[in-house]
Motif scaffolding. Structure first.
Motif, PDB file in Angstrom:
ATOM      1  N   LEU A 178      12.166  48.628  25.123  1.00  0.00           N
ATOM      2  CA  LEU A 178      13.230  49.145  26.010  1.00  0.00           C
ATOM      3  C   LEU A 178      14.601  48.993  25.275  1.00  0.00           C
ATOM      4  CD1 LEU A 178      12.364  47.097  29.189  1.00  0.00           C
ATOM      5  CD2 LEU A 178      12.380  49.583  29.151  1.00  0.00           C
ATOM      6  N   LYS A 179      14.763  47.928  24.510  1.00  0.00           N
ATOM      7  CA  LYS A 179      15.943  47.739  23.752  1.00  0.00           C
ATOM      8  C   LYS A 179      16.405  48.977  22.823  1.00  0.00           C
ATOM      9  CE  LYS A 179      17.383  43.029  24.425  1.00  0.00           C
ATOM     10  NZ  LYS A 179      17.756  41.711  23.823  1.00  0.00           N
ATOM     11  N   SER A 180      15.217  49.251  22.175  1.00  0.00           N
ATOM     12  CA  SER A 180      15.273  50.184  20.961  1.00  0.00           C
ATOM     13  C   SER A 180      15.656  51.573  21.588  1.00  0.00           C
ATOM     14  CB  SER A 180      14.169  50.215  20.265  1.00  0.00           C
ATOM     15  OG  SER A 180      12.909  50.616  20.866  1.00  0.00           O
ATOM     16  N   LYS A 181      15.032  51.962  22.715  1.00  0.00           N
ATOM     17  CA  LYS A 181      15.167  53.201  23.417  1.00  0.00           C
ATOM     18  C   LYS A 181      16.662  53.214  24.020  1.00  0.00           C
ATOM     19  CE  LYS A 181      10.670  54.356  24.846  1.00  0.00           C
ATOM     20  NZ  LYS A 181       9.509  54.477  25.669  1.00  0.00           N
ATOM     21  N   GLN A 182      17.197  52.132  24.321  1.00  0.00           N
ATOM     22  CA  GLN A 182      18.388  52.175  24.808  1.00  0.00           C
ATOM     23  C   GLN A 182      19.390  52.316  23.757  1.00  0.00           C
ATOM     24  OE1 GLN A 182      18.807  48.122  26.865  1.00  0.00           O
ATOM     25  NE2 GLN A 182      18.217  49.008  28.809  1.00  0.00           N
ATOM     26  N   LEU A 183      19.532  51.721  22.784  1.00  0.00           N
ATOM     27  CA  LEU A 183      20.157  51.986  21.382  1.00  0.00           C
ATOM     28  C   LEU A 183      20.187  53.698  20.806  1.00  0.00           C
ATOM     29  CD1 LEU A 183      19.520  48.597  19.586  1.00  0.00           C
ATOM     30  CD2 LEU A 183      21.831  49.489  20.708  1.00  0.00           C
ATOM     31  N   THR A 184      18.829  53.995  21.055  1.00  0.00           N
ATOM     32  CA  THR A 184      18.634  55.265  20.547  1.00  0.00           C
ATOM     33  C   THR A 184      19.475  56.277  21.557  1.00  0.00           C
ATOM     34  OG1 THR A 184      16.417  54.857  20.061  1.00  0.00           O
ATOM     35  CG2 THR A 184      16.955  57.178  20.306  1.00  0.00           C
TER      36      THR A 184
ATOM     37  N   GLN B 256      15.406  55.331  12.182  1.00  0.00           N
ATOM     38  CA  GLN B 256      16.309  54.458  12.686  1.00  0.00           C
ATOM     39  C   GLN B 256      15.620  53.694  13.822  1.00  0.00           C
ATOM     40  OE1 GLN B 256      19.774  56.781  13.153  1.00  0.00           O
ATOM     41  NE2 GLN B 256      20.836  55.637  11.420  1.00  0.00           N
ATOM     42  N   GLN B 257      15.373  54.337  14.738  1.00  0.00           N
ATOM     43  CA  GLN B 257      14.485  53.897  15.957  1.00  0.00           C
ATOM     44  C   GLN B 257      13.264  52.821  15.503  1.00  0.00           C
ATOM     45  OE1 GLN B 257      13.242  56.817  19.003  1.00  0.00           O
ATOM     46  NE2 GLN B 257      12.896  55.223  20.396  1.00  0.00           N
ATOM     47  N   GLN B 258      12.318  53.411  14.520  1.00  0.00           N
ATOM     48  CA  GLN B 258      11.297  52.694  14.373  1.00  0.00           C
ATOM     49  C   GLN B 258      11.918  51.103  13.571  1.00  0.00           C
ATOM     50  OE1 GLN B 258       8.939  55.178  11.873  1.00  0.00           O
ATOM     51  NE2 GLN B 258       8.089  56.352  13.477  1.00  0.00           N
ATOM     52  N   LYS B 259      12.953  51.194  12.875  1.00  0.00           N
ATOM     53  CA  LYS B 259      13.243  50.120  12.186  1.00  0.00           C
ATOM     54  C   LYS B 259      14.076  48.965  12.986  1.00  0.00           C
ATOM     55  CE  LYS B 259      14.259  52.244   7.685  1.00  0.00           C
ATOM     56  NZ  LYS B 259      15.292  52.760   6.672  1.00  0.00           N
ATOM     57  N   VAL B 260      14.719  49.650  13.864  1.00  0.00           N
ATOM     58  CA  VAL B 260      15.451  48.815  15.023  1.00  0.00           C
ATOM     59  C   VAL B 260      14.447  48.218  15.907  1.00  0.00           C
ATOM     60  CG1 VAL B 260      17.068  49.016  17.007  1.00  0.00           C
ATOM     61  CG2 VAL B 260      17.648  50.152  14.942  1.00  0.00           C
ATOM     62  N   HIS B 261      13.287  49.070  16.158  1.00  0.00           N
ATOM     63  CA  HIS B 261      12.387  48.585  17.193  1.00  0.00           C
ATOM     64  C   HIS B 261      11.704  47.514  16.174  1.00  0.00           C
ATOM     65  CE1 HIS B 261       8.387  48.370  18.706  1.00  0.00           C
ATOM     66  NE2 HIS B 261       8.896  48.619  19.880  1.00  0.00           N
ATOM     67  N   LYS B 262      11.395  47.472  15.083  1.00  0.00           N
ATOM     68  CA  LYS B 262      10.860  46.266  14.449  1.00  0.00           C
ATOM     69  C   LYS B 262      11.707  45.168  14.185  1.00  0.00           C
ATOM     70  CE  LYS B 262       7.906  49.128  11.060  1.00  0.00           C
ATOM     71  NZ  LYS B 262       7.732  49.541   9.796  1.00  0.00           N
ATOM     72  N   LEU B 263      13.152  45.383  14.358  1.00  0.00           N
ATOM     73  CA  LEU B 263      13.694  44.288  14.032  1.00  0.00           C
ATOM     74  C   LEU B 263      14.181  43.209  15.502  1.00  0.00           C
ATOM     75  CD1 LEU B 263      16.129  42.900  12.381  1.00  0.00           C
ATOM     76  CD2 LEU B 263      17.731  44.498  13.226  1.00  0.00           C
TER      77      LEU B 263
ATOM     78  N   ALA C  30      27.860  54.101   9.245  1.00  0.00           N
ATOM     79  CA  ALA C  30      28.848  53.580   9.525  1.00  0.00           C
ATOM     80  C   ALA C  30      29.486  54.020  10.967  1.00  0.00           C
ATOM     81  CB  ALA C  30      29.962  53.943   8.539  1.00  0.00           C
ATOM     82  N   GLU C  31      29.506  55.224  11.355  1.00  0.00           N
ATOM     83  CA  GLU C  31      29.837  55.687  12.847  1.00  0.00           C
ATOM     84  C   GLU C  31      28.987  55.079  13.858  1.00  0.00           C
ATOM     85  OE1 GLU C  31      29.761  59.653  15.209  1.00  0.00           O
ATOM     86  OE2 GLU C  31      30.330  59.944  13.364  1.00  0.00           O
ATOM     87  N   GLN C  32      27.724  54.991  13.799  1.00  0.00           N
ATOM     88  CA  GLN C  32      26.680  54.293  14.666  1.00  0.00           C
ATOM     89  C   GLN C  32      27.054  52.729  14.693  1.00  0.00           C
ATOM     90  OE1 GLN C  32      23.178  55.596  12.952  1.00  0.00           O
ATOM     91  NE2 GLN C  32      22.681  57.241  14.511  1.00  0.00           N
ATOM     92  N   TYR C  33      27.291  52.143  13.715  1.00  0.00           N
ATOM     93  CA  TYR C  33      27.539  50.738  13.364  1.00  0.00           C
ATOM     94  C   TYR C  33      28.939  50.452  14.269  1.00  0.00           C
ATOM     95  CZ  TYR C  33      27.868  45.862  11.969  1.00  0.00           C
ATOM     96  OH  TYR C  33      27.939  44.716  12.045  1.00  0.00           O
ATOM     97  N   ALA C  34      29.698  51.212  14.088  1.00  0.00           N
ATOM     98  CA  ALA C  34      31.204  51.001  14.853  1.00  0.00           C
ATOM     99  C   ALA C  34      30.971  50.918  16.364  1.00  0.00           C
ATOM    100  CB  ALA C  34      32.180  52.098  14.540  1.00  0.00           C
ATOM    101  N   LYS C  35      30.307  52.063  16.529  1.00  0.00           N
ATOM    102  CA  LYS C  35      29.885  52.195  18.299  1.00  0.00           C
ATOM    103  C   LYS C  35      29.038  50.757  18.823  1.00  0.00           C
ATOM    104  CE  LYS C  35      29.333  56.893  19.543  1.00  0.00           C
ATOM    105  NZ  LYS C  35      28.191  57.853  20.239  1.00  0.00           N
ATOM    106  N   TYR C  36      28.045  50.381  17.794  1.00  0.00           N
ATOM    107  CA  TYR C  36      27.158  49.226  18.021  1.00  0.00           C
ATOM    108  C   TYR C  36      28.211  47.845  18.180  1.00  0.00           C
ATOM    109  CZ  TYR C  36      23.905  45.523  17.205  1.00  0.00           C
ATOM    110  OH  TYR C  36      22.950  44.170  17.381  1.00  0.00           O
ATOM    111  N   GLU C  37      28.873  47.833  17.396  1.00  0.00           N
ATOM    112  CA  GLU C  37      30.002  46.766  17.484  1.00  0.00           C
ATOM    113  C   GLU C  37      30.674  46.806  18.680  1.00  0.00           C
ATOM    114  OE1 GLU C  37      30.894  43.878  15.098  1.00  0.00           O
ATOM    115  OE2 GLU C  37      28.839  44.371  14.906  1.00  0.00           O
TER     116      GLU C  37
END
Length: 159
Positions: free
Chosen positions: A55-61, A70-77, A132-139
């Protein structure tokens, strides 16, 4: 004449009783509409770490427009994080028949330090996965969660 007054009084009583029943019904429904998070936290307890990670990885995607890699790496994390949270929750759960005790000050400090260390590690991992752009949004997304949580706690203390 007596019978007519008696009937008028009965009509008034019936109307008042109906008003009370109706108001009572509305009052009970209103309590169920509140979103205090208790319902979702109950559902989350039944979810497996893999469900949470999905759920969380799909929301972030959706929010960050992640690539498949990236989605697979985030899912594992997130899966690793959810599993460690489950282990910590189970460790602090009272055994059958035992009463739940509050942690000592030292245990509380240790748990908070562990939580903060986990957050720092998560942030570093996310920074290495995202652009960098995605990380700024994430922050920008993260503080909103904490603001909501803070507002919820303030509302609880007012009650």
């Amino acid at each position: 004449v007596f019978q007519r007054k008696h009937m008028d009084n009965m009509k008034k009583l019936v109307i008042i009783a109906l008003a009370f029943v109706t108001l009572n019904g509305f009052a009970q429904k209103k309590g169920h509409d509140k979103r205090d998070g208790s319902h979702t936290s109950e559902l989350r307890k039944d979810m497996t770490p893999n469900d949470i990670a999905d759920l969380k990885s799909k929301q972030l995607t959706l929010k960050l427009d992640l690539t498949d890699a990236q989605q697979q790496k985030v899912h594992k994390l997130i899966l690793k994080q959810a599993e460690s949270r489950n282990k910590a929750r189970e460790a602090h759960k009272p055994k059958a028949g035992e009463k739940r005790e509050k942690p000592s000050k030292e245990e509380l400090v240790k748990m908070q330090n562990q939580r903060l260390d986990d957050q720092i590690a998560m942030k570093r991992e996310m920074k290495s996965i995202l652009t960098a752009e995605q990380y700024a949004k994430y922050e920008k997304m993260e503080p909103k969660k904490h603001k909501k949580r803070g507002m919820r706690n303030k509302n609880k203390s007012k009650k």
